[in-house]
Design a protein around this motif. Sequence first.
Motif, PDB file in Angstrom:
ATOM      1  N   LEU A  80       0.864  -1.184   0.000  1.00  0.00           N
ATOM      2  CA  LEU A  80       0.000   0.000   0.000  1.00  0.00           C
ATOM      3  C   LEU A  80       0.899   1.233   0.000  1.00  0.00           C
ATOM      4  CD1 LEU A  80      -2.622  -1.101   2.692  1.00  0.00           C
ATOM      5  CD2 LEU A  80      -2.554  -1.637   0.247  1.00  0.00           C
ATOM      6  N   THR A  81       0.762   2.071  -1.029  1.00  0.00           N
ATOM      7  CA  THR A  81       1.666   3.202  -1.206  1.00  0.00           C
ATOM      8  C   THR A  81       0.921   4.516  -1.035  1.00  0.00           C
ATOM      9  OG1 THR A  81       2.842   1.851  -2.846  1.00  0.00           O
ATOM     10  CG2 THR A  81       3.435   4.180  -2.705  1.00  0.00           C
ATOM     11  N   GLU A  82       1.419   5.346  -0.141  1.00  0.00           N
ATOM     12  CA  GLU A  82       0.867   6.682   0.072  1.00  0.00           C
ATOM     13  C   GLU A  82       1.887   7.713  -0.390  1.00  0.00           C
ATOM     14  OE1 GLU A  82      -1.309   7.057   4.038  1.00  0.00           O
ATOM     15  OE2 GLU A  82      -0.039   5.307   4.374  1.00  0.00           O
ATOM     16  N   PHE A  83       1.382   8.856  -0.865  1.00  0.00           N
ATOM     17  CA  PHE A  83       2.266   9.907  -1.385  1.00  0.00           C
ATOM     18  C   PHE A  83       1.993  11.239  -0.688  1.00  0.00           C
ATOM     19  CE2 PHE A  83       1.650   6.884  -4.900  1.00  0.00           C
ATOM     20  CZ  PHE A  83       2.971   6.554  -5.164  1.00  0.00           C
ATOM     21  N   ASP A  84       3.021  12.077  -0.673  1.00  0.00           N
ATOM     22  CA  ASP A  84       2.882  13.433  -0.147  1.00  0.00           C
ATOM     23  C   ASP A  84       3.389  14.410  -1.201  1.00  0.00           C
ATOM     24  OD1 ASP A  84       2.316  15.500   1.540  1.00  0.00           O
ATOM     25  OD2 ASP A  84       3.782  14.983   3.088  1.00  0.00           O
ATOM     26  N   TYR A  85       3.216  15.705  -0.941  1.00  0.00           N
ATOM     27  CA  TYR A  85       3.684  16.727  -1.880  1.00  0.00           C
ATOM     28  C   TYR A  85       5.206  16.676  -2.029  1.00  0.00           C
ATOM     29  CZ  TYR A  85      -0.946  18.764  -1.064  1.00  0.00           C
ATOM     30  OH  TYR A  85      -2.304  18.973  -0.965  1.00  0.00           O
ATOM     31  N   LEU A  86       5.687  17.052  -3.202  1.00  0.00           N
ATOM     32  CA  LEU A  86       7.125  17.022  -3.476  1.00  0.00           C
ATOM     33  C   LEU A  86       7.862  18.183  -2.834  1.00  0.00           C
ATOM     34  CD1 LEU A  86       7.085  15.961  -7.235  1.00  0.00           C
ATOM     35  CD2 LEU A  86       8.041  14.636  -5.348  1.00  0.00           C
ATOM     36  N   ILE A  87       7.161  19.281  -2.570  1.00  0.00           N
ATOM     37  CA  ILE A  87       7.825  20.458  -1.990  1.00  0.00           C
ATOM     38  C   ILE A  87       7.140  20.844  -0.687  1.00  0.00           C
ATOM     39  CG2 ILE A  87       8.715  21.365  -4.169  1.00  0.00           C
ATOM     40  CD1 ILE A  87       6.326  23.247  -4.295  1.00  0.00           C
ATOM     41  N   THR A  88       7.856  21.615   0.125  1.00  0.00           N
ATOM     42  CA  THR A  88       7.372  21.960   1.463  1.00  0.00           C
ATOM     43  C   THR A  88       6.798  23.368   1.546  1.00  0.00           C
ATOM     44  OG1 THR A  88       9.609  22.695   2.047  1.00  0.00           O
ATOM     45  CG2 THR A  88       9.028  20.406   2.562  1.00  0.00           C
ATOM     46  N   LYS A  89       6.825  24.111   0.457  1.00  0.00           N
ATOM     47  CA  LYS A  89       6.305  25.478   0.448  1.00  0.00           C
ATOM     48  C   LYS A  89       5.059  25.533  -0.419  1.00  0.00           C
ATOM     49  CE  LYS A  89       7.765  30.290  -0.331  1.00  0.00           C
ATOM     50  NZ  LYS A  89       8.840  31.166  -0.831  1.00  0.00           N
ATOM     51  N   LYS A  90       4.020  26.229   0.073  1.00  0.00           N
ATOM     52  CA  LYS A  90       2.752  26.252  -0.655  1.00  0.00           C
ATOM     53  C   LYS A  90       2.913  26.770  -2.073  1.00  0.00           C
ATOM     54  CE  LYS A  90      -1.408  26.224   2.105  1.00  0.00           C
ATOM     55  NZ  LYS A  90      -2.673  26.912   2.397  1.00  0.00           N
ATOM     56  N   LYS A  91       3.694  27.828  -2.229  1.00  0.00           N
ATOM     57  CA  LYS A  91       3.887  28.411  -3.565  1.00  0.00           C
ATOM     58  C   LYS A  91       5.328  28.874  -3.705  1.00  0.00           C
ATOM     59  CE  LYS A  91       1.986  31.867  -6.768  1.00  0.00           C
ATOM     60  NZ  LYS A  91       3.293  32.417  -7.207  1.00  0.00           N
ATOM     61  N   LEU A  92       6.036  28.286  -4.646  1.00  0.00           N
ATOM     62  CA  LEU A  92       7.418  28.703  -4.904  1.00  0.00           C
ATOM     63  C   LEU A  92       7.416  29.988  -5.721  1.00  0.00           C
ATOM     64  CD1 LEU A  92       9.530  25.541  -5.780  1.00  0.00           C
ATOM     65  CD2 LEU A  92       9.293  26.705  -3.598  1.00  0.00           C
ATOM     66  N   GLU A  93       8.243  30.933  -5.327  1.00  0.00           N
ATOM     67  CA  GLU A  93       8.414  32.157  -6.101  1.00  0.00           C
ATOM     68  C   GLU A  93       9.431  31.907  -7.208  1.00  0.00           C
ATOM     69  OE1 GLU A  93       6.346  34.460  -5.496  1.00  0.00           O
ATOM     70  OE2 GLU A  93       5.616  33.606  -3.618  1.00  0.00           O
ATOM     71  N   ASP A  94       9.473  32.817  -8.176  1.00  0.00           N
ATOM     72  CA  ASP A  94      10.346  32.631  -9.337  1.00  0.00           C
ATOM     73  C   ASP A  94      11.815  32.500  -8.938  1.00  0.00           C
ATOM     74  OD1 ASP A  94       8.165  32.705 -10.994  1.00  0.00           O
ATOM     75  OD2 ASP A  94       8.374  34.840 -11.478  1.00  0.00           O
ATOM     76  N   ASP A  95      12.214  33.219  -7.882  1.00  0.00           N
ATOM     77  CA  ASP A  95      13.631  33.188  -7.502  1.00  0.00           C
ATOM     78  C   ASP A  95      13.942  32.134  -6.442  1.00  0.00           C
ATOM     79  OD1 ASP A  95      12.174  34.440  -5.563  1.00  0.00           O
ATOM     80  OD2 ASP A  95      13.558  36.119  -5.258  1.00  0.00           O
TER      81      ASP A  95
END
Length: 719
Positions: free
Chosen positions: A639-654
């Motif tokens: 049984l495989t569960e997944f989470d988000y790849l990044i820890t910030k809600k929205k990455l800025e361009d920089d």
Amino acid sequence: MDGMKLSFPPESPPLSVIVALSLSASPVVIDSSAAATTVPSFVFSDGRKLSGTTVLLRYVGRSANKLLDFYGHDAFDSSQIDEFVDYASVFSSGSEFENACGRVDKYLESHTFLVGDSLTIADVAIWSALAGTGQRWESLRKSKKYQSLVRWFNSILDEYSELLNKVLATYVKKGSGKPVAAPKAKDSQQASKADANDKSKPEVDLPEAEIGKVRLRFAPEPSGYLHIGHAKAALLNKYFAERYQGEVIVRFDDTNPAKESNEFVDNLVKDIGTLGIKYEKVTYTSDYFPELMQMAEKLMREGKAYVDDTPREQMQKERMDGIDSKCRNHSVDENLKLWQEMIAGSERGLQCCVRGKFNMQDLNKAMRDPVYYRCNPMSHHRIGDKYKIYPTYDFACPFVDSLEGITHALRSSEYHDRNAQYFKVLEDMGMRQVQLYEFSRLNLVFTLLSKRKLLWFVQTGLVDGWDDPRFPTVQGIVRRGLKIEALIQFILEQGASKNLNLMEWDKLWSINKRIIDPVCPRHTAVIAEHRVLFTLTDGPDEPFVRMIPKHKKFEGAGEKATTFTKSIWIEEADASAISVGEEVTLMDWGNAIVKEITKGEDGHVTALSGALNLQGSVKTTKLKLTWLPNTNELVNLTLTEFDYLITKKKLEDDDEVADFVNPNTKKETLALGDSNMRNLKCGDVIQLERKGYFRCDVPFVKSSKPIVLFSIPDGRAAK
């Protein structure tokens, strides 16, 4: 229902509610004015309000006096009706339409009505969903494919022909099946007159669009796989083409050989097909390279473009500061000479680019002499080494749009400042203008939609590929367990809004749950680690098998073989919650009383002993337990569960992606599953009782290799 008003937006009348009101002869005032409401609503004389199509339909079912048992004869009937009412949304145009037809057709082989022995709002919901698809359903009605479904549909239409034909004539556009609003009661004569004068009045506000004359294009760059952001653009093109009875062209914007490949082209075509988009043809910007080069030379001869050899960083600074380039006043001959150096890909040519001559002091920086052509000696994935120069998107896109007869180009609002540039390019070229239509870019929390950043994850090996179930690509989210119909509903519910917002995934997964829950088979799994053997002293001495439904409310899911044995497996977490003498319910079997609990030195429960009490009431027990028989027929599961790849809600361009990588995005749990799961195929969606929904990624091959199941989010907050 006296004094009640039904309000709804003019472009989407709630057909099932209107049908139910007509059949039940319920008195109601209909208001389909544009300002009435954004969702179907009942407004009562005392100011109270109900909203949402299914809510209104259930209200009509409960309050209709002239139709007996319109919402069922008892609570069980009403619960079955609710299942069909929720399931009706699956019939919306999309890849699940025929699957839904097949499921209901099979059910109707042994039923006259969907629930009980008379017409209910369950019949109204499914009937209206089919009728609302127009030509798609009409074509199937004429075939012999779904005979039980057609028999049922026709019997209702025959029984209530006068009422239903009137509703369909008023609220369903003939041929397309798209709902349309009736004229407002106060203005019916004026509306009729206007309709007579303008029979091709559009239903959606594409500027200057005419029915049958709209031509759109979906133009992805083949530098990655199609992701959910592209899907919004693709599905809006599909939506408008259907609304206006127009056509869509798929065009690959292949002007950057450094990023593009045939792999991406092939998978983009595959993903476009997955979305159910029907297109007129596939073209490539590279098909028009000769014409684009001729146009660039023409503009240089007319003094509307020039060749610039200013170093890139200096050019960027001059653009920001509004300073004219030293090359801006080159003679035509000098420009054409450098142009030939660019075409040859010489050392001198590699220092140059072609720029449009606009206004370097324009407040809109997109109008400050945009770049039209650059040198790039890399080989092109389609045409090899034929060219050393490639047009920019800003130059090629308006040219090809106009040349291909595109009437409306859909672009996300991030391009807003470049709209004036688009029109100016076409003006300088002397070509037909194209209407631009903006929509907001789809942004989702903790999600990357930049192909450059997604490529970084692929290249660093942090994901398994572009179809990784943690990726927002179409292939990734489908592999995770998302139904394309859910994605279509999610996108179209937003429409062509220009509002920029950061959306949660929960809504999308909630829509998905509404689609899969009414039909997906139920199975049982027990976590392998620390599982506990529960011995039933009066259990069967010899195992026996009983066939039970895979889904208690949907016969189309079929049956499964359940084995009953003297000893059974339950999970440690359940065993730890039980007290000696407690009565528990074994799901799909009955009650049992726990007589003895054995624990190890570490305090963990290692065994239970008890006796069946099949006469006991399931209503009196606190614990309802899933269990598996103690046999060698069980299958191994991961049984495989997944989470988000990044820890910030929205990455800025920089933001650097590497600074926000989630180190724990995948969790695998070993489990045992019932033997029926040997028959699962890759892509099958199931529910594991008390565990949630899963998609089969790797089916059964042999006992030593586990079946791999991916957990499907259901839209609820994470535990």
